[in-house]
Design a protein around this motif. Structure first.
Motif, PDB file in Angstrom:
ATOM      1  N   MET A   1       0.852  -1.195   0.000  1.00 11.84           N
ATOM      2  CA  MET A   1       0.000   0.000   0.000  1.00 11.84           C
ATOM      3  C   MET A   1       0.898   1.260   0.000  1.00 11.84           C
ATOM      4  O   MET A   1       1.842   1.331   0.771  1.00 11.84           O
ATOM      5  N   THR A   2       0.584   2.211  -0.888  1.00 14.39           N
ATOM      6  CA  THR A   2       1.378   3.446  -0.909  1.00 14.39           C
ATOM      7  C   THR A   2       0.688   4.492  -0.030  1.00 14.39           C
ATOM      8  O   THR A   2      -0.526   4.680  -0.131  1.00 14.39           O
ATOM      9  N   ILE A   3       1.489   5.152   0.789  1.00 10.34           N
ATOM     10  CA  ILE A   3       0.920   6.222   1.629  1.00 10.34           C
ATOM     11  C   ILE A   3       1.213   7.549   0.941  1.00 10.34           C
ATOM     12  O   ILE A   3       2.356   7.823   0.563  1.00 10.34           O
ATOM     13  N   SER A   4       0.181   8.367   0.755  1.00 11.20           N
ATOM     14  CA  SER A   4       0.373   9.681   0.115  1.00 11.20           C
ATOM     15  C   SER A   4       1.276  10.546   0.984  1.00 11.20           C
ATOM     16  O   SER A   4       1.210  10.468   2.207  1.00 11.20           O
ATOM     17  N   PRO A   5       2.091  11.388   0.331  1.00  6.38           N
ATOM     18  CA  PRO A   5       3.004  12.218   1.126  1.00  6.38           C
ATOM     19  C   PRO A   5       2.263  13.241   1.983  1.00  6.38           C
ATOM     20  O   PRO A   5       1.195  13.723   1.611  1.00  6.38           O
ATOM     21  N   LEU A   6       2.873  13.558   3.133  1.00  5.26           N
ATOM     22  CA  LEU A   6       2.305  14.559   4.039  1.00  5.26           C
ATOM     23  C   LEU A   6       2.652  15.949   3.516  1.00  5.26           C
ATOM     24  O   LEU A   6       3.810  16.225   3.195  1.00  5.26           O
ATOM     25  N   ARG A   7       1.666  16.801   3.395  1.00  2.00           N
ATOM     26  CA  ARG A   7       1.880  18.205   3.003  1.00  2.00           C
ATOM     27  C   ARG A   7       1.665  19.079   4.236  1.00  2.00           C
ATOM     28  O   ARG A   7       0.651  18.916   4.938  1.00  2.00           O
ATOM     29  N   ARG A   8       2.622  19.980   4.468  1.00  4.14           N
ATOM     30  CA  ARG A   8       2.467  20.915   5.598  1.00  4.14           C
ATOM     31  C   ARG A   8       2.475  22.332   5.015  1.00  4.14           C
ATOM     32  O   ARG A   8       3.436  22.735   4.359  1.00  4.14           O
ATOM     33  N   ALA A 149      -2.282  20.627   7.633  1.00  2.16           N
ATOM     34  CA  ALA A 149      -1.627  19.397   7.164  1.00  2.16           C
ATOM     35  C   ALA A 149      -2.648  18.475   6.512  1.00  2.16           C
ATOM     36  O   ALA A 149      -3.814  18.437   6.934  1.00  2.16           O
ATOM     37  N   TRP A 150      -2.214  17.809   5.479  1.00  2.00           N
ATOM     38  CA  TRP A 150      -3.052  16.800   4.821  1.00  2.00           C
ATOM     39  C   TRP A 150      -2.145  15.840   4.062  1.00  2.00           C
ATOM     40  O   TRP A 150      -0.957  16.110   3.871  1.00  2.00           O
ATOM     41  N   ARG A 151      -2.691  14.741   3.638  1.00  2.00           N
ATOM     42  CA  ARG A 151      -1.939  13.795   2.816  1.00  2.00           C
ATOM     43  C   ARG A 151      -2.441  13.889   1.379  1.00  2.00           C
ATOM     44  O   ARG A 151      -3.649  13.930   1.150  1.00  2.00           O
ATOM     45  N   GLY A 152      -1.516  13.950   0.441  1.00  2.00           N
ATOM     46  CA  GLY A 152      -1.926  14.033  -0.963  1.00  2.00           C
ATOM     47  C   GLY A 152      -1.046  14.987  -1.721  1.00  2.00           C
ATOM     48  O   GLY A 152       0.157  15.051  -1.507  1.00  2.00           O
ATOM     49  N   THR A 153      -1.667  15.767  -2.600  1.00  2.00           N
ATOM     50  CA  THR A 153      -0.905  16.666  -3.475  1.00  2.00           C
ATOM     51  C   THR A 153      -1.214  18.116  -3.093  1.00  2.00           C
ATOM     52  O   THR A 153      -2.202  18.398  -2.407  1.00  2.00           O
ATOM     53  N   TRP A 154      -0.390  19.034  -3.579  1.00  2.06           N
ATOM     54  CA  TRP A 154      -0.633  20.457  -3.267  1.00  2.06           C
ATOM     55  C   TRP A 154      -1.955  20.914  -3.872  1.00  2.06           C
ATOM     56  O   TRP A 154      -2.661  21.733  -3.273  1.00  2.06           O
ATOM     57  N   ASP A 155      -2.290  20.382  -5.040  1.00  7.12           N
ATOM     58  CA  ASP A 155      -3.560  20.847  -5.624  1.00  7.12           C
ATOM     59  C   ASP A 155      -4.774  20.147  -5.006  1.00  7.12           C
ATOM     60  O   ASP A 155      -5.906  20.386  -5.415  1.00  7.12           O
ATOM     61  N   GLY A 156      -4.523  19.337  -3.982  1.00  2.00           N
ATOM     62  CA  GLY A 156      -5.642  18.728  -3.249  1.00  2.00           C
ATOM     63  C   GLY A 156      -6.177  19.640  -2.151  1.00  2.00           C
ATOM     64  O   GLY A 156      -7.184  19.311  -1.504  1.00  2.00           O
ATOM     65  N   LEU A 157      -5.515  20.775  -1.915  1.00  2.00           N
ATOM     66  CA  LEU A 157      -6.017  21.670  -0.857  1.00  2.00           C
ATOM     67  C   LEU A 157      -7.281  22.366  -1.337  1.00  2.00           C
ATOM     68  O   LEU A 157      -7.294  23.061  -2.356  1.00  2.00           O
ATOM     69  N   ASP A 158      -8.340  22.169  -0.589  1.00  2.00           N
ATOM     70  CA  ASP A 158      -9.638  22.757  -0.947  1.00  2.00           C
ATOM     71  C   ASP A 158     -10.482  22.825   0.336  1.00  2.00           C
ATOM     72  O   ASP A 158      -9.952  22.613   1.423  1.00  2.00           O
ATOM     73  N   ALA A 159     -11.762  23.050   0.178  1.00  2.00           N
ATOM     74  CA  ALA A 159     -12.610  23.174   1.355  1.00  2.00           C
ATOM     75  C   ALA A 159     -12.607  21.868   2.163  1.00  2.00           C
ATOM     76  O   ALA A 159     -12.797  20.789   1.596  1.00  2.00           O
ATOM     77  N   ARG A 160     -12.361  21.992   3.459  1.00  2.45           N
ATOM     78  CA  ARG A 160     -12.413  20.875   4.412  1.00  2.45           C
ATOM     79  C   ARG A 160     -11.517  19.696   4.027  1.00  2.45           C
ATOM     80  O   ARG A 160     -11.905  18.548   4.158  1.00  2.45           O
ATOM     81  N   THR A 161     -10.318  19.989   3.551  1.00  2.89           N
ATOM     82  CA  THR A 161      -9.403  18.903   3.166  1.00  2.89           C
ATOM     83  C   THR A 161      -8.201  18.808   4.105  1.00  2.89           C
ATOM     84  O   THR A 161      -7.390  17.892   3.971  1.00  2.89           O
ATOM     85  N   ALA A 162      -8.058  19.782   5.019  1.00  2.75           N
ATOM     86  CA  ALA A 162      -6.848  19.811   5.853  1.00  2.75           C
ATOM     87  C   ALA A 162      -7.216  19.860   7.330  1.00  2.75           C
ATOM     88  O   ALA A 162      -8.346  20.209   7.699  1.00  2.75           O
ATOM     89  N   LEU A 163      -6.234  19.517   8.144  1.00  2.65           N
ATOM     90  CA  LEU A 163      -6.399  19.665   9.592  1.00  2.65           C
ATOM     91  C   LEU A 163      -5.548  20.834  10.050  1.00  2.65           C
ATOM     92  O   LEU A 163      -4.410  21.002   9.581  1.00  2.65           O
TER      93      LEU A 163
END
Ligand SMILES: O=C(O)[C@H](O)COP(=O)(O)O
Length: 178
Positions: A1-8, A149-163
């Motif tokens: 299983m691949t874990i998506s990279p952590l974006r901060r 912070a979230w896991r995924g890609t930079w263009d994944g940042l959107d409404a309610r996608t991060a902690l």
């Protein structure tokens, strides 16, 4: 299983700025307190291990000075880009800048302005529970830093996608009487 990279994503509001008469908003410098708080912001980033790989900074003088003074407190210097689109952007424009960040960057620091920073935090972590989101709702003061912070890609940042995993306000001590 691949874990998506952590974006901060660190969002730093510039430190307190002065209002010299006749100075255009874009050219307003930091006040004395702002200069102390900007240095404290650098120390805070170092202490929390919130060290960016890339810095995207609004072109306004108060954000550039905030970065200059904060950077002097860091051990290493990340790559910095001064980005005109970060001077008072609507939230979708700020998001568009973040979405372009290359995949090799893990931790990004954006230095900018209210209300865009506050609105971006509340949009991205808006349904987050806990005290931090409520604190940002109440106030995101000068020299405040938020960590999304979230896991995924930079263009994944959107409404309610991060902690909202970190929140702090940098305050430098006033010089004492000599
Ligand atoms: O972050 C902000 O509120 C804007 O950049 C305006 O800055 P100011 O509070 O120094 O007028």
């Amino acid at each position: 299983m691949t874990i998506s990279p952590l974006r901060r994503l660190l969002l730093l509001r510039h430190a307190k700025a002065a209002r010299p008469p006749g100075t255009a908003d874009h050219e307003r410098p930091l006040s004395g307190r702002g200069r102390r708080d900007a240095r404290a912001a650098g120390r805070l980033l170092a202490k929390e291990d919130w060290l960016p790989d890339l810095v995207l900074c609004s072109t306004a003088r108060r954000t550039r000075e905030t970065w200059e003074l904060a950077a002097a407190e860091l051990a290493g210097l990340p790559q910095v880009r001064f980005e005109p689109r970060l001077y008072h952007p609507p939230v979708p424009q700020l998001l568009a800048v973040v979405h372009e960040v290359p995949a090799h960057v893990s931790t990004l620091l954006v230095i900018g302005h209210n209300p865009s920073l506050r609105d971006t935090i509340l949009m991205a972590a808006g349904d987050g529970v806990g005290q931090r989101v409520r604190e940002v709702e109440e106030k995101f003061p000068t020299a405040a830093v938020a960590l999304l912070a979230w896991r995924g890609t930079w263009d994944g940042l959107d409404a309610r996608t991060a902690l909202l995993t970190g929140l702090a306000v940098a305050r430098g001590a006033r010089p004492g009487p000599s």
